[in-house]
Motif scaffolding. Structure first.
Motif, PDB file in Angstrom:
ATOM      1  N   LYS A  95     -62.193 -44.660  32.851  1.00 22.57           N
ATOM      2  CA  LYS A  95     -63.296 -45.523  32.462  1.00 22.57           C
ATOM      3  C   LYS A  95     -64.278 -45.707  33.786  1.00 22.57           C
ATOM      4  O   LYS A  95     -63.960 -45.759  34.949  1.00 22.57           O
ATOM      5  CB  LYS A  95     -62.740 -46.753  31.916  1.00 22.57           C
ATOM      6  CG  LYS A  95     -61.983 -46.703  30.489  1.00 22.57           C
ATOM      7  CD  LYS A  95     -61.980 -48.421  29.959  1.00 22.57           C
ATOM      8  CE  LYS A  95     -61.190 -47.928  28.752  1.00 22.57           C
ATOM      9  NZ  LYS A  95     -61.622 -46.965  27.755  1.00 22.57           N
ATOM     10  N   ARG A 126     -71.967 -56.332  37.726  1.00 20.54           N
ATOM     11  CA  ARG A 126     -73.498 -56.617  38.189  1.00 20.54           C
ATOM     12  C   ARG A 126     -73.203 -58.096  39.134  1.00 20.54           C
ATOM     13  O   ARG A 126     -72.379 -59.171  38.693  1.00 20.54           O
ATOM     14  CB  ARG A 126     -74.389 -57.025  37.175  1.00 20.54           C
ATOM     15  CG  ARG A 126     -75.756 -57.280  37.750  1.00 20.54           C
ATOM     16  CD  ARG A 126     -76.914 -57.794  36.631  1.00 20.54           C
ATOM     17  NE  ARG A 126     -77.239 -56.762  35.860  1.00 20.54           N
ATOM     18  CZ  ARG A 126     -78.583 -55.879  36.127  1.00 20.54           C
ATOM     19  NH1 ARG A 126     -79.247 -56.328  37.051  1.00 20.54           N
ATOM     20  NH2 ARG A 126     -78.966 -55.094  35.229  1.00 20.54           N
ATOM     21  N   VAL A 171     -73.900 -41.637  34.845  1.00 22.57           N
ATOM     22  CA  VAL A 171     -73.546 -43.249  34.933  1.00 22.57           C
ATOM     23  C   VAL A 171     -74.534 -43.788  35.918  1.00 22.57           C
ATOM     24  O   VAL A 171     -75.390 -44.576  35.628  1.00 22.57           O
ATOM     25  CB  VAL A 171     -72.146 -43.871  35.066  1.00 22.57           C
ATOM     26  CG1 VAL A 171     -72.286 -45.002  35.232  1.00 22.57           C
ATOM     27  CG2 VAL A 171     -71.315 -43.083  33.954  1.00 22.57           C
ATOM     28  N   GLU A 205     -70.297 -55.864  33.491  1.00 20.32           N
ATOM     29  CA  GLU A 205     -71.620 -55.733  32.322  1.00 20.32           C
ATOM     30  C   GLU A 205     -71.434 -54.443  31.486  1.00 20.32           C
ATOM     31  O   GLU A 205     -71.738 -54.498  30.407  1.00 20.32           O
ATOM     32  CB  GLU A 205     -72.772 -55.543  33.239  1.00 20.32           C
ATOM     33  CG  GLU A 205     -74.090 -55.606  32.335  1.00 20.32           C
ATOM     34  CD  GLU A 205     -75.269 -55.779  33.287  1.00 20.32           C
ATOM     35  OE1 GLU A 205     -75.797 -54.769  33.716  1.00 20.32           O
ATOM     36  OE2 GLU A 205     -75.621 -57.077  33.657  1.00 20.32           O
ATOM     37  N   ARG A 206     -70.751 -53.504  31.867  1.00 22.95           N
ATOM     38  CA  ARG A 206     -70.488 -52.349  30.893  1.00 22.95           C
ATOM     39  C   ARG A 206     -69.188 -51.784  31.196  1.00 22.95           C
ATOM     40  O   ARG A 206     -68.734 -51.845  32.528  1.00 22.95           O
ATOM     41  CB  ARG A 206     -71.398 -51.321  31.115  1.00 22.95           C
ATOM     42  CG  ARG A 206     -73.062 -51.825  30.585  1.00 22.95           C
ATOM     43  CD  ARG A 206     -74.002 -50.995  31.136  1.00 22.95           C
ATOM     44  NE  ARG A 206     -74.217 -49.543  30.719  1.00 22.95           N
ATOM     45  CZ  ARG A 206     -74.896 -48.703  30.980  1.00 22.95           C
ATOM     46  NH1 ARG A 206     -76.022 -49.025  31.874  1.00 22.95           N
ATOM     47  NH2 ARG A 206     -75.003 -47.688  30.565  1.00 22.95           N
ATOM     48  N   MET A 207     -68.494 -51.208  30.102  1.00 24.17           N
ATOM     49  CA  MET A 207     -67.349 -50.405  30.387  1.00 24.17           C
ATOM     50  C   MET A 207     -67.755 -49.131  29.679  1.00 24.17           C
ATOM     51  O   MET A 207     -67.813 -49.045  28.275  1.00 24.17           O
ATOM     52  CB  MET A 207     -66.157 -51.197  29.724  1.00 24.17           C
ATOM     53  CG  MET A 207     -64.715 -50.529  29.838  1.00 24.17           C
ATOM     54  SD  MET A 207     -63.731 -52.027  29.730  1.00 24.17           S
ATOM     55  CE  MET A 207     -63.669 -51.984  28.008  1.00 24.17           C
ATOM     56  N   ILE A 208     -67.707 -47.895  30.323  1.00 22.23           N
ATOM     57  CA  ILE A 208     -67.947 -46.723  29.863  1.00 22.23           C
ATOM     58  C   ILE A 208     -66.727 -45.817  29.730  1.00 22.23           C
ATOM     59  O   ILE A 208     -66.213 -45.528  30.716  1.00 22.23           O
ATOM     60  CB  ILE A 208     -69.115 -46.059  30.582  1.00 22.23           C
ATOM     61  CG1 ILE A 208     -70.360 -47.098  30.908  1.00 22.23           C
ATOM     62  CG2 ILE A 208     -69.561 -44.813  30.237  1.00 22.23           C
ATOM     63  CD1 ILE A 208     -71.269 -46.877  31.769  1.00 22.23           C
ATOM     64  N   VAL A 237     -77.493 -46.360  35.122  1.00 18.06           N
ATOM     65  CA  VAL A 237     -77.585 -47.668  35.400  1.00 18.06           C
ATOM     66  C   VAL A 237     -78.642 -48.020  36.567  1.00 18.06           C
ATOM     67  O   VAL A 237     -79.334 -49.114  36.447  1.00 18.06           O
ATOM     68  CB  VAL A 237     -76.354 -48.026  36.234  1.00 18.06           C
ATOM     69  CG1 VAL A 237     -76.262 -49.180  37.252  1.00 18.06           C
ATOM     70  CG2 VAL A 237     -75.037 -48.066  35.320  1.00 18.06           C
TER      71      VAL A 237
END
Length: 214
Positions: free
Chosen positions: A199, A204, A18, A189-192, A22
């Protein structure tokens, strides 16, 4: 004395992926990263070996963890990790180990929020809002509730166990964190999705929030 966390062992490579994704477009620049609640020190020494363009500042509230981090630094001989510092995220950012405003490119908090009170979560976002540079990232990892719902069953059981250990602990709700972030100039901004129903949340820093001093 090196402490070993099997959970840290399992999550370090997925988390590294990750971070690489990023930060890949900044890999040619020198970055500064802060880890909140570094724990054993396994993560930060692992990341340092693979992401040499980041200088890391590990931190933890307990002396036992800071000792373990120092032991990992000695064992791995990594050059890009500073000596660990005491940092309590509940405190105002001005007390965050002398870090100055807009000094960090990335802040990570791995498996910290579920073992924390709401005031710690608030502190993490308030502090990150001040200490991150514009466009910097706050990355949190762990199990979460989503709109008040916790799945699967073992995460529900974990939440229950944590609350029995300390009524202020438990799985934080992503929606609550999103609002905390927004109030401090950060955007989710992102959820992985990660292994074992964890998770990674990538926030940001979009703007500097003015702090009002009377």
């Amino acid at each position: 004395m090196m402490l070993v966390s099997p959970a840290a062992e399992r999550s370090q490579d997925p988390l590294l992926s990750v971070l690489q994704a990023v930060l890949e477009d900044q890999a040619h620049t020198k970055l500064f990263g802060l880890e909140l609640g570094s724990g054993t020190g396994q993560h930060i020494t692992h990341f340092a070996q693979k992401l040499p363009f980041i200088t890391w500042q590990p931190s933890d509230i307990t002396e036992e963890s800071r000792k373990s981090i120092r032991a990992y630094l000695d064992a791995t001989k990594v050059q890009s990790v500073l000596q660990p510092v005491f940092l309590d995220a509940r405190e105002p950012w001005e007390k965050w180990a002398g870090l100055s405003q807009s000094s960090c490119d990335v802040i990570i908090a791995v498996n910290l929020l579920q073992y924390s009170s709401f005031s710690t979560a608030e502190g993490v976002f308030k502090g990150s809002g001040q200490i991150l540079k514009t466009n910097g990232f706050l990355i949190t990892y762990g199990p979460y509730a989503i709109n008040g719902v916790i799945t699967p069953i073992y995460n529900e059981e974990l939440d229950q166990r944590l609350r029995e250990m300390n009524p202020e602990w438990g799985l934080p709700d992503i929606d609550v964190l999103r609002q905390l972030a927004f109030a401090n100039g950060l955007r989710l901004e992102r959820m992985i999705d990660m292994e074992e129903s964890n998770k990674c949340l990538v926030f940001r820093k979009v703007q500097m929030i003015q702090t009002h001093t009377d």
